[in-house]
Design a protein around this motif. Structure first.
Motif, PDB file in Angstrom:
ATOM      1  N   ASP A  39      -5.088   1.918  19.747  1.00  0.00           N
ATOM      2  CA  ASP A  39      -4.053   1.917  18.708  1.00  0.00           C
ATOM      3  C   ASP A  39      -3.511   0.511  18.513  1.00  0.00           C
ATOM      4  O   ASP A  39      -2.936  -0.076  19.421  1.00  0.00           O
ATOM      5  CB  ASP A  39      -2.933   2.870  19.097  1.00  0.00           C
ATOM      6  N   HIS A  40      -3.698  -0.029  17.317  1.00  0.00           N
ATOM      7  CA  HIS A  40      -3.131  -1.323  16.950  1.00  0.00           C
ATOM      8  C   HIS A  40      -2.079  -1.104  15.881  1.00  0.00           C
ATOM      9  O   HIS A  40      -1.986  -1.857  14.911  1.00  0.00           O
ATOM     10  CB  HIS A  40      -4.220  -2.271  16.431  1.00  0.00           C
ATOM     11  N   GLY A  41      -1.305  -0.057  16.047  1.00  0.00           N
ATOM     12  CA  GLY A  41      -0.279   0.262  15.069  1.00  0.00           C
ATOM     13  C   GLY A  41       0.953  -0.595  15.261  1.00  0.00           C
ATOM     14  O   GLY A  41       0.959  -1.573  16.012  1.00  0.00           O
ATOM     15  N   LEU A  42       1.992  -0.227  14.569  1.00  0.00           N
ATOM     16  CA  LEU A  42       3.242  -0.973  14.639  1.00  0.00           C
ATOM     17  C   LEU A  42       4.028  -0.566  15.878  1.00  0.00           C
ATOM     18  O   LEU A  42       3.979   0.586  16.309  1.00  0.00           O
ATOM     19  CB  LEU A  42       4.083  -0.696  13.390  1.00  0.00           C
ATOM     20  N   ALA A  49       6.243  -9.740  10.928  1.00  0.00           N
ATOM     21  CA  ALA A  49       5.135 -10.453  11.563  1.00  0.00           C
ATOM     22  C   ALA A  49       4.182  -9.504  12.291  1.00  0.00           C
ATOM     23  O   ALA A  49       3.049  -9.894  12.597  1.00  0.00           O
ATOM     24  CB  ALA A  49       5.677 -11.490  12.538  1.00  0.00           C
ATOM     25  N   ASP A  50       4.601  -8.257  12.561  1.00  0.00           N
ATOM     26  CA  ASP A  50       3.743  -7.285  13.243  1.00  0.00           C
ATOM     27  C   ASP A  50       2.730  -6.634  12.310  1.00  0.00           C
ATOM     28  O   ASP A  50       1.700  -6.136  12.764  1.00  0.00           O
ATOM     29  CB  ASP A  50       4.591  -6.173  13.880  1.00  0.00           C
ATOM     30  N   VAL A  51       3.004  -6.623  11.015  1.00  0.00           N
ATOM     31  CA  VAL A  51       2.173  -5.880  10.071  1.00  0.00           C
ATOM     32  C   VAL A  51       0.746  -6.419   9.974  1.00  0.00           C
ATOM     33  O   VAL A  51      -0.201  -5.627   9.955  1.00  0.00           O
ATOM     34  CB  VAL A  51       2.843  -5.823   8.682  1.00  0.00           C
ATOM     35  N   PRO A  52       0.505  -7.728   9.933  1.00  0.00           N
ATOM     36  CA  PRO A  52      -0.891  -8.188   9.823  1.00  0.00           C
ATOM     37  C   PRO A  52      -1.774  -7.798  11.011  1.00  0.00           C
ATOM     38  O   PRO A  52      -2.989  -7.819  10.900  1.00  0.00           O
ATOM     39  CB  PRO A  52      -0.776  -9.708   9.728  1.00  0.00           C
ATOM     40  N   SER A  53      -1.172  -7.421  12.135  1.00  0.00           N
ATOM     41  CA  SER A  53      -1.983  -7.049  13.301  1.00  0.00           C
ATOM     42  C   SER A  53      -2.377  -5.576  13.303  1.00  0.00           C
ATOM     43  O   SER A  53      -3.124  -5.142  14.178  1.00  0.00           O
ATOM     44  CB  SER A  53      -1.228  -7.379  14.591  1.00  0.00           C
ATOM     45  N   VAL A  54      -1.919  -4.790  12.334  1.00  0.00           N
ATOM     46  CA  VAL A  54      -2.247  -3.372  12.277  1.00  0.00           C
ATOM     47  C   VAL A  54      -3.728  -3.219  11.937  1.00  0.00           C
ATOM     48  O   VAL A  54      -4.243  -3.865  11.031  1.00  0.00           O
ATOM     49  CB  VAL A  54      -1.382  -2.643  11.230  1.00  0.00           C
ATOM     50  N   HIS A  71      -0.753  -1.484   0.737  1.00  0.00           N
ATOM     51  CA  HIS A  71       0.447  -0.865   1.307  1.00  0.00           C
ATOM     52  C   HIS A  71       0.975  -1.675   2.500  1.00  0.00           C
ATOM     53  O   HIS A  71       2.184  -1.782   2.685  1.00  0.00           O
ATOM     54  CB  HIS A  71       0.174   0.584   1.719  1.00  0.00           C
ATOM     55  N   LEU A  72       0.077  -2.225   3.295  1.00  0.00           N
ATOM     56  CA  LEU A  72       0.516  -3.045   4.424  1.00  0.00           C
ATOM     57  C   LEU A  72       1.213  -4.311   3.931  1.00  0.00           C
ATOM     58  O   LEU A  72       2.206  -4.756   4.528  1.00  0.00           O
ATOM     59  CB  LEU A  72      -0.662  -3.400   5.326  1.00  0.00           C
ATOM     60  N   LEU A  73       0.721  -4.906   2.847  1.00  0.00           N
ATOM     61  CA  LEU A  73       1.391  -6.080   2.283  1.00  0.00           C
ATOM     62  C   LEU A  73       2.778  -5.717   1.770  1.00  0.00           C
ATOM     63  O   LEU A  73       3.738  -6.474   1.966  1.00  0.00           O
ATOM     64  CB  LEU A  73       0.539  -6.691   1.163  1.00  0.00           C
ATOM     65  N   ASP A  74       2.887  -4.557   1.102  1.00  0.00           N
ATOM     66  CA  ASP A  74       4.201  -4.093   0.641  1.00  0.00           C
ATOM     67  C   ASP A  74       5.143  -3.877   1.817  1.00  0.00           C
ATOM     68  O   ASP A  74       6.319  -4.242   1.766  1.00  0.00           O
ATOM     69  CB  ASP A  74       4.075  -2.797  -0.159  1.00  0.00           C
ATOM     70  N   LEU A  75       4.630  -3.277   2.897  1.00  0.00           N
ATOM     71  CA  LEU A  75       5.440  -3.046   4.085  1.00  0.00           C
ATOM     72  C   LEU A  75       5.907  -4.365   4.693  1.00  0.00           C
ATOM     73  O   LEU A  75       7.071  -4.512   5.069  1.00  0.00           O
ATOM     74  CB  LEU A  75       4.657  -2.236   5.108  1.00  0.00           C
ATOM     75  N   ALA A  76       5.004  -5.334   4.786  1.00  0.00           N
ATOM     76  CA  ALA A  76       5.360  -6.640   5.347  1.00  0.00           C
ATOM     77  C   ALA A  76       6.430  -7.309   4.496  1.00  0.00           C
ATOM     78  O   ALA A  76       7.387  -7.882   5.033  1.00  0.00           O
ATOM     79  CB  ALA A  76       4.124  -7.531   5.459  1.00  0.00           C
ATOM     80  N   ALA A  81      12.033  -8.919   3.860  1.00  0.00           N
ATOM     81  CA  ALA A  81      13.273  -8.954   3.070  1.00  0.00           C
ATOM     82  C   ALA A  81      14.435  -8.391   3.876  1.00  0.00           C
ATOM     83  O   ALA A  81      15.539  -8.953   3.869  1.00  0.00           O
ATOM     84  CB  ALA A  81      13.082  -8.166   1.776  1.00  0.00           C
ATOM     85  N   ARG A  82      14.193  -7.314   4.600  1.00  0.00           N
ATOM     86  CA  ARG A  82      15.258  -6.745   5.433  1.00  0.00           C
ATOM     87  C   ARG A  82      15.659  -7.700   6.550  1.00  0.00           C
ATOM     88  O   ARG A  82      16.841  -7.844   6.859  1.00  0.00           O
ATOM     89  CB  ARG A  82      14.809  -5.413   6.025  1.00  0.00           C
TER      90      ARG A  82
END
Length: 109
Positions: A39-42, A49-54, A71-76, A81-82
């Motif tokens: 599992d390489h999830g979040l 910074a964790d999203v590109p490793s998913v 979708h991963l880019l949108d999540l990142a 932003a948050r």
């Protein structure tokens, strides 16, 4: 002898096809997907910074990789932003920069 054997094989084949077609013989040609990678999830508290490793498993009947990447880019972007908003509210001058998904050095393998 050979024509009789061929007739029996043909009859058996017709019987199997009829049983499958009527639903009396269940056949599942698409078995459950098998996990082949760890599992390489979040993490529980993800950062941008964790999203590109998913990473996801690849499968013949899996997801469209371009849609997953979008979708991963949108999540990142949303997480970045948050994080900037939180840093701004806390008065931090060094807010985390968003992860660049095209930069191979920012990805974990």
């Amino acid at each position: 002898m050979v024509p009789v054997l061929l007739a029996l094989v043909a009859l058996a084949l017709v019987a199997v096809v009829a049983l499958v077609a009527t639903g009396r013989l269940r056949v599942d040609p698409l078995a459950d997907a098998v996990t082949t990678t760890p599992d390489h999830g979040l993490p529980p508290e993800p950062a941008a910074a964790d999203v590109p490793s998913v990473r996801f498993d690849t499968a013949a009947r899996g997801y469209r990789m371009d849609e997953v990447d979008a979708h991963l880019l949108d999540l990142a972007d949303t997480l970045a932003a948050r994080e900037r908003d939180v840093a701004e509210l806390r008065g931090d001058a060094a807010a985390p920069a968003p992860a660049d998904p095209t930069d191979p050095t920012s990805r974990e393998t």
